[in-house]
Every structure is written in structure tokens, then in C-alpha cells.
Scaffold this motif. Structure first.
Motif, PDB file in Angstrom:
ATOM      1  N   LEU A  96       1.560 -29.042  65.278  1.00  0.00           N
ATOM      2  CA  LEU A  96       2.033 -27.917  66.437  1.00  0.00           C
ATOM      3  C   LEU A  96       2.865 -27.193  65.489  1.00  0.00           C
ATOM      4  N   GLN A 118      -5.224 -28.155  73.567  1.00  0.00           N
ATOM      5  CA  GLN A 118      -4.606 -28.970  72.063  1.00  0.00           C
ATOM      6  C   GLN A 118      -5.936 -29.943  72.170  1.00  0.00           C
ATOM      7  N   SER A 137      -8.173 -30.188  68.645  1.00  0.00           N
ATOM      8  CA  SER A 137      -7.246 -29.199  67.139  1.00  0.00           C
ATOM      9  C   SER A 137      -6.621 -30.446  66.634  1.00  0.00           C
TER      10      SER A 137
END
Length: 385
Positions: free
Chosen positions: A110, A253, A256
Motif C-alpha cells: 500500500l 487489491q 497485488s
């Protein structure tokens, strides 16, 4: 000569150092009572142990998908539906090698080096240490009586103004270590709304869920989907040594996080995943353990102030008492060393959690047995009399 990286020069995790010294003393024959770490005295639930036993006897254990087995992820999704009324796609869940791996993955996925991430002070020291090791800028935000011992939009705005840079991330724990603060639904929503408006990534540490004694235990997922939730089987489920936790991620997300997890961890241990899935259905047994912590909590809330150690923050959740030792010492590190050496009671110096005010505070874990807690309070009372 081998040279160490600058990132390795983080502060020690003093709670672990205290635990190591307590273990050395116990191994040498001293009658040590450790209140230094959040280590439940109870074993993993019987169903978890039986599931693991069967897997060892009959199963072939190996790699799983990097983000965990579908079976465990589906069981965790059912947990959110039954406990919080939330419907989750199991594919949003990432099983991790303890919550520590979750924090590593979150900070790597992040943020970029130099990004500013806000955490509460006092707060869990590993946040600060991991963030610093990854080259991120730690912004410690005082979370005291005036803010209800939690982070607020106002305190975050003041922090951003003070550093002269925008915040890229906010990490909040509820229930919190070491303060015991439980941040309710309304305050979680205010924080989530602020983060969304300011384009700040919100991370919610919920590893002490299930251990709320006062107040409203809410997951941040009740107020927003735009959050990374980190949880664990270590505390409520009494599985610290199994090193198994989980995350709930926004759908966009997941891939990732998966790419990072594939290379960093390969997969969480399959044996621990099997045991964890069984533990999710052991609430009757685990709530009995929680009742024991509640009794310990009542004991410490009574005895510590009588001894002269004032309670410095709420004890609404988790299993810690955070106390003010300034009546007896102005150096919590030295106080902790003396207490262990002289009366064989281990507790964690407040400096671990608060590098500014922690010299006058200590954290006592009440996750041990009732007999240990009572004996420890008797020893401390006699020592300080």
C-alpha cells in the motif's frame, strides 16, 4: 567486514526482550510469572487440536494457495456473516502467517518509501519498527484522554498540519494494545469517512476481536469496504504459536497482495490452516477462556490502584492493564528489570509503546491463570510497600 543495513537499526521489541529474560530466569529455576506478552495461558481449542492431530496422522501437508485454502477463507467469511451480519466474498480474504505477515504485506503493498503513515501513541511497537524498516515515515498521533484514547479525524488533521505533508495511511487498532481502547461503530465510521475524503488508506487492526469487555465491538467492514482489515487466531483463539491470521481486502487489491505473498511466504502453514478452521466453531470453549480473562481483569482493576499503580487508560478490551508507575519510578525500563530480578514478575516497559511518555508507564498482561495473577499482585504489593 559485513555491514548491516540502516533499516535494521530499529528499536528492540522490548516485550520480547523481557520475555526472553523471563524465560532464561525460569529455565534457571526462578519462580517467574510473566505478564510481559499477550500469550494466552489456555491451549488452542480442543477441536483445533483434534483437527491438527488427524491431519498429522492421515494427511499430506504441503503448500496451499498463497492466500490460503478456500475452505478456511469460506469459514472466515461465514464468521463475518454470523458475528457481524456482513456478506463477504471468500476471495477477498487472505490467510497469512500470523497477523505480523499481514502487516508486512499491507505496508509493502500500500505504501512507498517516504510515505507518511499515522499510528496511535501509545500503540503496538511493531507497527513503528516495521514501518521504519521499510523506509516509511511514522507519524505518531497522541491518543489520550481528550480523544478517548483513539484516533479521530481532528487529531489526524492536526498531525498532517504539524508534519506539513499529507498522510498516506492510518492504522487503528480496536481493541487496542496497550490501552485496551474499544473504538465503536460511530467513531470508526467518522474515521473511515475522513480517510476516504482525504484519500488516505485505512488499515484496521482487529486482532483482539472477541476480547471486548466494555463497549461496542465493531469491525471497520460494518462502515466501509474501503479498508484493509487485519485479524489473527493468536489472541481470542489462543493460537499464538500456530502463526496464523487473516486479512480482508478490497477486491481490487487482492492480486497485488497475492503477488507479494507468493514470493515472501509461499503459503501459510497448511497444518495451522486446518486447525484454525476448526477453531472458528469453538466459541463455547473460547468464551469460557474469555470469562477467565474477565475475572483477571477485575482483579487487576482492583489491586493495581491499591498498590499505587494507577490505571492509565481504559481496560475495555484486549487483556492488558496499562499503568502509571511514576509514583515509584521515572524509568520504566529500569523498573521492569528490577521487578523481574527482585520478585520474578515480568511486565513490559511503557517505552515500548510510547517513546515520549512511556518512561512512566508499564503494561501488565492478564492473559495468565487466576493463580498467577493473584500471586503476581501479592508480590508487587509487597515489593512496593
Amino acid at each position: 567486514m559485513t555491514q548491516m543495513s540502516k533499516r535494521s537499526a530499529v528499536e528492540p521489541f522490548h516485550a520480547m526482550d523481557v520475555l526472553a529474560e523471563a524465560t532464561r530466569r525460569r529455565d534457571a529455576g526462578h519462580p517467574v510469572i510473566s505478564m510481559a506478552v499477550g500469550q494466552p495461558v489456555h491451549p488452542a481449542p480442543k477441536a483445533a487440536l483434534e483437527a491438527a492431530r488427524c491431519a498429522l496422522e492421515h494427511g499430506r501437508l504441503g503448500y496451499t494457495d498463497a492466500l490460503g485454502t478456500l475452505s478456511l477463507k469460506t469459514a472466515i467469511a461465514r464468521h463475518y456473516h454470523s458475528r457481524h451480519g456482513i456478506t463477504l466474498d471468500p476471495q477477498r480474504i487472505a490467510v497469512t502467517t500470523g497477523s505480523s505477515a499481514g502487516f508486512n504485506l499491507a505496508f509493502l503493498a500500500l505504501f512507498d518509501p517516504g510515505d507518511c503513515v499515522a499510528i496511535a501513541r501509545p500503540g503496538y511497537p511493531a507497527y513503528r519498527n516495521i514501518l521504519q524498516a521499510l523506509g516509511l515515515t511514522v507519524v505518531e498521533v497522541e491518543a489520550g484522554r481528550e480523544t478517548g484514547f483513539t484516533l479521530t479525524p481532528e487529531s489526524l488533521a492536526r498531525a498532517a498540519e504539524r508534519i506539513g505533508k499529507p498522510l498516506k495511511g492510518v492504522l487503528l487498532a480496536s481493541p487496542a494494545n496497550p490501552t485496551g481502547t474499544v473504538t465503536g461503530r460511530a467513531r470508526l465510521k467518522a474515521l473511515a469517512d475522513y480517510c476516504r475524503a482525504e484519500r488516505i488508506t485505512f488499515i484496521s487492526d482487529e486482532i483482539y476481536h472477541g476480547l471486548t469487555f466494555v463497549g461496542e465491538e465493531a469491525t471497520a467492514l460494518e462502515v466501509t469496504d474501503d479498508v484493509v482489515v487485519i485479524n489473527s487466531f493468536s489472541k481470542y483463539y489462543c493460537m499464538t504459536g500456530w502463526r496464523i491470521g487473516w486479512m480482508v481486502l478490497p477486491e481490487v487489491q487482492v492480486r497485488s497482495f497475492e503477488r507479494l505473498a507468493q514470493s515472501l511466504y509461499i503459503s501459510p502453514p497448511e497444518l495451522s490452516q486446518i486447525a484454525a478452521e476448526a477453531a472458528l466453531d469453538a466459541h463455547e470453549e473460547l468464551d469460557g477462556y474469555k470469562a477467565a480473562y474477565a475475572a483477571n481483569r477485575e482483579l487487576l482493576m482492583k489491586r493495581l490502584p491499591q498498590i499505587g499503580l494507577a490505571i492509565a487508560s481504559p481496560m475495555d478490551g484486549a487483556f492488558y492493564a496499562y499503568v502509571d508507575v511514576s509514583r515509584f519510578a521515572n524509568d520504566s525500563m529500569a523498573f521492569a528489570r528490577r521487578m523481574l530480578a527482585e520478585i520474578n514478575v515480568a511486565a513490559t516497559p511503557g517505552f515500548d509503546f510510547d517513546p515520549v511518555e512511556g518512561h512512566r508507564t508499564m503494561r501488565f498482561s492478564y492473559a495468565g491463570s487466576a493463580a498467577e495473577m493473584s500471586e503476581a499482585m501479592d508480590r508487587v504489593a509487597s515489593w512496593l510497600a
